[in-house]
Design a protein around this motif. Sequence first.
Motif, PDB file in Angstrom:
ATOM      1  N   ARG A  82       0.825  -1.219   0.000  1.00  0.00           N
ATOM      2  CA  ARG A  82       0.000   0.000   0.000  1.00  0.00           C
ATOM      3  C   ARG A  82       0.856   1.266   0.000  1.00  0.00           C
ATOM      4  O   ARG A  82       0.586   2.210  -0.719  1.00  0.00           O
ATOM      5  N   TYR A 161      -7.337  -3.293  -2.980  1.00  0.00           N
ATOM      6  CA  TYR A 161      -6.403  -2.232  -3.369  1.00  0.00           C
ATOM      7  C   TYR A 161      -4.960  -2.614  -3.041  1.00  0.00           C
ATOM      8  O   TYR A 161      -4.039  -2.228  -3.743  1.00  0.00           O
ATOM      9  N   THR A 339     -11.141   3.560   0.528  1.00  0.00           N
ATOM     10  CA  THR A 339     -12.246   2.625   0.298  1.00  0.00           C
ATOM     11  C   THR A 339     -13.524   3.429   0.010  1.00  0.00           C
ATOM     12  O   THR A 339     -13.621   4.599   0.379  1.00  0.00           O
TER      13      THR A 339
END
Length: 436
Positions: A82, A161, A339
């Motif tokens: 991330r 993601y 999100t």
Amino acid sequence: MNSAESAALEMVLCERGWKKSSNGGKPDLVLLNTCSVRQTAETRLKGRLAQYEALKKKYSLSDKRNGNRPFTLVVAGCMASRLGEGLKAAYPAIDYVMGTASRSIFPDILKAVETGTSYEADGEPAVFSFSSSHLEEGAFRSFVPIMHGCDNFCSYCVVPYVRGREVCRSPRSVAEEIALLAERGVREITLLGQNVNSYRYEDENGTVDFPGLLRMVAAWTRGSSIAWIRFLSANPKDLSGETIAVMAENACFCRHIHLPVQHGSDSVLAAMNRRYTRKSFFQLVEDLRKAMPSLSLSTDILVGFPGETEEDLEAVLDLMEQVRFLYSYMYHYNPREGTAAFDLPGRIPEKTKRERLSRVIALQKKHTAEALEKRLGRQEMVLIEGISRKNADELIGRTERDEMAVFPGTREKIGSFAGVTLHSLKGHTFRAEQVN
Ligand code: SF4
């Protein structure tokens, strides 16, 4: 998922002759395998990084004086995916950042550490590759990853993601790993993926879906040391009638499913983008129990989602009351940037979220106690996992329904099956007696 990946990384270290450092000694390498699912995990990791940064500084003077290499700090996993190089910029003590798709570069990193050189990665590879085995040393249970990533985009979740889209492992590679585990005498395997029910592998030989893979796994393990098979996680929207039928036909599939319902209100389930309703969930539970009456169910429950009303919470409690899960992982919603749910209006105050969560926890405790009470007097097989933490003369084992039992016994039995009678309860653990 993370413990399977940690085991795979540990195996790479072991294969290259690395040993775990004893507590207190200066390590040559620190590997942090991270999780991004909850904000609290990221916050904790940042605290650990600050500690290692201080430790690296502390050792650097003596290392320079003695000509020693400073220890290498590697951050792996979801948080590495991330935040990538940004993490390294924020914590200069980090030497390497290795996202979930880049695990294959770990041997190159180790080689650089071993030879005192450095390694430059070209960023995350476009295609995820499964490593060959996830067996922890001396283990009699093992995870077998069958897929990576997730396409579901539940509105509260960062997984799609950070781990990317679904990639399925070929049946041939799964078969090879299972054969290796059987050779090593493993007794139980867990097929692992973010949403195993959507497993689908296509090649020139045709298409294999999840029930097809389960059939193959049942055939590959027949007559081998692997007697119990589990799978995780099973999104309720994709658990098919065929999967239920394959489980019911093959006793090697443990009579336990973790079925994360998340909520009991249709409007909240829709806002979460879970793509099933409470009615379809009830139907699924009915089908499962009809096919396998001894099946136990566990779940995840997420309360305090934006816009959740008191009536929605009542719907959660009602669903729990009707389904009677053996146990649940219960948590309250925390916004995760990036999100879809992050921007939703109607955030619930912390105090209300905590209060709602405590009501869910209290009900689950009652259900767990009642479900376990009903099991007293039964004879069950357990896989012996270790020595009881409270008494060195007792063993602890797990039933196929995912219940824990302690009973007198000695260390050499660890990793084998035993028949026990469940005669009383201490908390949520059975006191038992070995019968064979
Ligand atoms: S199914 Fe939903 S909750 Fe599970 S990993 Fe995928 S997006 Fe996240």
